[in-house]
Design an enzyme around this catalytic site. Sequence first.
Site, PDB file in Angstrom:
ATOM      1  N   ALA A  68      -4.693   1.605   8.225  1.00 40.12           N
ATOM      2  CA  ALA A  68      -3.850   2.772   8.010  1.00 40.12           C
ATOM      3  C   ALA A  68      -4.646   3.708   7.106  1.00 40.12           C
ATOM      4  O   ALA A  68      -5.531   3.269   6.358  1.00 40.12           O
ATOM      5  CB  ALA A  68      -2.549   2.349   7.347  1.00 40.12           C
ATOM      6  N   GLY A 123      -4.221  -2.026   9.281  1.00 44.53           N
ATOM      7  CA  GLY A 123      -3.431  -1.530  10.415  1.00 44.53           C
ATOM      8  C   GLY A 123      -4.189  -1.610  11.739  1.00 44.53           C
ATOM      9  O   GLY A 123      -3.568  -1.667  12.806  1.00 44.53           O
ATOM     10  N   GLU A 177      -3.750  -5.076  12.890  1.00 43.95           N
ATOM     11  CA  GLU A 177      -2.332  -5.201  13.277  1.00 43.95           C
ATOM     12  C   GLU A 177      -2.060  -4.527  14.626  1.00 43.95           C
ATOM     13  O   GLU A 177      -1.289  -5.038  15.437  1.00 43.95           O
ATOM     14  CB  GLU A 177      -1.458  -4.595  12.182  1.00 43.95           C
ATOM     15  CG  GLU A 177      -1.600  -5.356  10.884  1.00 43.95           C
ATOM     16  CD  GLU A 177      -0.964  -4.643   9.711  1.00 43.95           C
ATOM     17  OE1 GLU A 177      -1.523  -3.631   9.241  1.00 43.95           O
ATOM     18  OE2 GLU A 177       0.110  -5.072   9.269  1.00 43.95           O
ATOM     19  N   GLU A 183      -5.500  -5.335   2.773  1.00 43.89           N
ATOM     20  CA  GLU A 183      -4.505  -4.566   2.014  1.00 43.89           C
ATOM     21  C   GLU A 183      -4.384  -5.000   0.560  1.00 43.89           C
ATOM     22  O   GLU A 183      -4.105  -4.187  -0.322  1.00 43.89           O
ATOM     23  CB  GLU A 183      -3.125  -4.661   2.697  1.00 43.89           C
ATOM     24  CG  GLU A 183      -2.999  -3.883   4.001  1.00 43.89           C
ATOM     25  CD  GLU A 183      -3.425  -4.680   5.235  1.00 43.89           C
ATOM     26  OE1 GLU A 183      -4.057  -5.749   5.083  1.00 43.89           O
ATOM     27  OE2 GLU A 183      -3.136  -4.211   6.352  1.00 43.89           O
TER      28      GLU A 183
HETATM   29  N1  CAA Z   1      -8.320   5.294   5.428  1.00 46.48           N
HETATM   30  C1  CAA Z   1      -8.896   6.494   5.168  1.00 46.48           C
HETATM   31  N2  CAA Z   1     -10.191   6.741   5.281  1.00 46.48           N
HETATM   32  C2  CAA Z   1     -10.990   5.726   5.660  1.00 46.48           C
HETATM   33  C3  CAA Z   1     -10.477   4.449   5.931  1.00 46.48           C
HETATM   34  C4  CAA Z   1      -9.082   4.247   5.805  1.00 46.48           C
HETATM   35  N3  CAA Z   1      -8.492   3.077   6.083  1.00 46.48           N
HETATM   36  N4  CAA Z   1     -11.506   3.635   6.253  1.00 46.48           N
HETATM   37  C5  CAA Z   1     -12.611   4.399   6.197  1.00 46.48           C
HETATM   38  N5  CAA Z   1     -12.312   5.653   5.845  1.00 46.48           N
HETATM   39  C6  CAA Z   1     -13.209   6.783   5.656  1.00 46.48           C
HETATM   40  C7  CAA Z   1     -14.018   6.648   4.363  1.00 46.48           C
HETATM   41  O1  CAA Z   1     -13.243   7.115   3.276  1.00 46.48           O
HETATM   42  C8  CAA Z   1     -15.201   7.513   4.671  1.00 46.48           C
HETATM   43  O2  CAA Z   1     -14.843   8.856   4.515  1.00 46.48           O
HETATM   44  P1  CAA Z   1     -15.885   9.909   3.795  1.00 46.48           P
HETATM   45  O3  CAA Z   1     -17.092   9.924   4.703  1.00 46.48           O
HETATM   46  O4  CAA Z   1     -15.123  11.193   3.809  1.00 46.48           O
HETATM   47  O5  CAA Z   1     -16.194   9.350   2.452  1.00 46.48           O
HETATM   48  C9  CAA Z   1     -15.431   7.289   6.159  1.00 46.48           C
HETATM   49  O6  CAA Z   1     -14.204   6.768   6.667  1.00 46.48           O
HETATM   50  C10 CAA Z   1     -16.519   6.281   6.437  1.00 46.48           C
HETATM   51  O7  CAA Z   1     -16.215   5.100   5.693  1.00 46.48           O
HETATM   52  P2  CAA Z   1     -17.262   4.352   4.736  1.00 46.48           P
HETATM   53  O8  CAA Z   1     -18.253   5.342   4.180  1.00 46.48           O
HETATM   54  O9  CAA Z   1     -16.485   3.551   3.751  1.00 46.48           O
HETATM   55  O10 CAA Z   1     -18.006   3.430   5.804  1.00 46.48           O
HETATM   56  P3  CAA Z   1     -18.693   2.017   5.538  1.00 46.48           P
HETATM   57  O11 CAA Z   1     -19.402   1.680   6.801  1.00 46.48           O
HETATM   58  O12 CAA Z   1     -19.461   2.017   4.268  1.00 46.48           O
HETATM   59  O13 CAA Z   1     -17.460   0.990   5.315  1.00 46.48           O
HETATM   60  C11 CAA Z   1     -15.323   0.013   5.868  1.00 46.48           C
HETATM   61  C12 CAA Z   1     -16.597   0.733   6.385  1.00 46.48           C
HETATM   62  C13 CAA Z   1     -15.706  -1.381   5.381  1.00 46.48           C
HETATM   63  C14 CAA Z   1     -14.385  -0.071   7.045  1.00 46.48           C
HETATM   64  C15 CAA Z   1     -14.718   0.805   4.699  1.00 46.48           C
HETATM   65  O14 CAA Z   1     -14.577   2.167   5.108  1.00 46.48           O
HETATM   66  C16 CAA Z   1     -13.370   0.314   4.282  1.00 46.48           C
HETATM   67  O15 CAA Z   1     -13.276  -0.663   3.558  1.00 46.48           O
HETATM   68  N6  CAA Z   1     -12.283   1.011   4.715  1.00 46.48           N
HETATM   69  C17 CAA Z   1     -10.937   0.688   4.319  1.00 46.48           C
HETATM   70  C18 CAA Z   1     -10.419  -0.523   5.058  1.00 46.48           C
HETATM   71  C19 CAA Z   1      -9.020  -0.878   4.601  1.00 46.48           C
HETATM   72  O16 CAA Z   1      -8.780  -1.116   3.440  1.00 46.48           O
HETATM   73  N7  CAA Z   1      -8.080  -0.902   5.555  1.00 46.48           N
HETATM   74  C20 CAA Z   1      -6.703  -1.233   5.248  1.00 46.48           C
HETATM   75  C21 CAA Z   1      -5.928   0.003   4.945  1.00 46.48           C
HETATM   76  S1  CAA Z   1      -4.294  -0.353   4.360  1.00 46.48           S
HETATM   77  C22 CAA Z   1      -3.378  -0.687   5.740  1.00 46.48           C
HETATM   78  O17 CAA Z   1      -3.874  -0.747   6.841  1.00 46.48           O
HETATM   79  C23 CAA Z   1      -1.916  -0.880   5.472  1.00 46.48           C
HETATM   80  C24 CAA Z   1      -1.143  -1.380   6.645  1.00 46.48           C
HETATM   81  O18 CAA Z   1      -1.205  -2.539   6.994  1.00 46.48           O
HETATM   82  C25 CAA Z   1      -0.204  -0.521   7.326  1.00 46.48           C
END
Ligand code: CAA
Length: 266
Positions: free
Chosen positions: A72, A117, A120, A140
């Site tokens: 998400a 998400g 999921e 999360e």
């Molecule tokens: N939400 C918003 N933006 C996201 C994102 C997310 N879930 N995942 C990645 N992005 C964005 C980053 O902020 C980044 O943006 P900028 O270039 O503007 O800085 C861009 O995508 C590229 O990401 P990274 O530079 O971080 O890429 P990476 O290859 O170094 O890492 C990754 C990849 C491991 C997927 C890392 O981006 C990450 O950990 N993302 C978050 C994953 C996460 O926590 N997901 C769970 C979200 S909570 C949820 O899903 C709740 C639910 O159940 C409903």
Amino acid sequence: MSQFETLKIEDRGPARILSISRPKALNALNPTVIAELSRAIEALGQQIEGGDWSIRGLILTGDHPKSFVAGADIASMADMDKDQAMEFASQGHAVGEMLANLPIPVIAAVNGFALGGGCELALACDFIIASEKAKFGQPEVKLGVIPGFGGTQRLSRRVGAARALELCVTGDMIRADEALRIGLVNRVVAPEALLDTCAGIVGMVAKMGPLAVKEAKRVIHQGAELPLPAANQIEVEAFAALFDTQDQSEGMRAFLDKREAEFSAK
Ligand code: CAA
């Protein structure tokens, strides 16, 4: 079908391919993606319920070289209050229910990160085919929350409570081979073979009786929620009801005549 900001739609024979496309955020699910997914799935459901069975399987994938869906959208969630979070999670769950209610199989073609998400959403599909580059996780807890789009429940049902719990409390990511080993995904294929494999599965489905496929999906999903005797009863009733269809007569007659069946979804 360019009415979507965050989705690309392509029909490949009887397969509809829905690609989530928010490349700047690794396809993270913000409210726009959720709303557009709902619209696209609802439109497909209405098309089929209206009698147009030209699409026999839906493939959900990510339009990004390294991401299916990275979760998400954290930027959209950061300032949500409790009521807004409730609304957001409910909308995510509604998409899962719409996928389950579609009368055709839904395949997640996981091409890269399927986190939070994203994992999921893949779990809400009927099954998952993964590329060798896929990575799954429920991170999360790193953000101080838990899965909100069905992760705690669907992941437990798919891989067992103990493995789901380990993933949900460590936030750890697993690779495609480990996802295959624990039964999270059905198959792992080379990245370049991912969509062809999924389209091939839909091609096989397209040769089968549409009403039978619809009922197989419904009975498996409904039965999973019930004690075995009640679930078996649903199967008996659906099996018998199919004997009232033209597809049953055609399917069995074609076998006896040693020819291919021509199903009409009637
Ligand atoms: N939400 C918003 N933006 C996201 C994102 C997310 N879930 N995942 C990645 N992005 C964005 C980053 O902020 C980044 O943006 P900028 O270039 O503007 O800085 C861009 O995508 C590229 O990401 P990274 O530079 O971080 O890429 P990476 O290859 O170094 O890492 C990754 C990849 C491991 C997927 C890392 O981006 C990450 O950990 N993302 C978050 C994953 C996460 O926590 N997901 C769970 C979200 S909570 C949820 O899903 C709740 C639910 O159940 C409903």
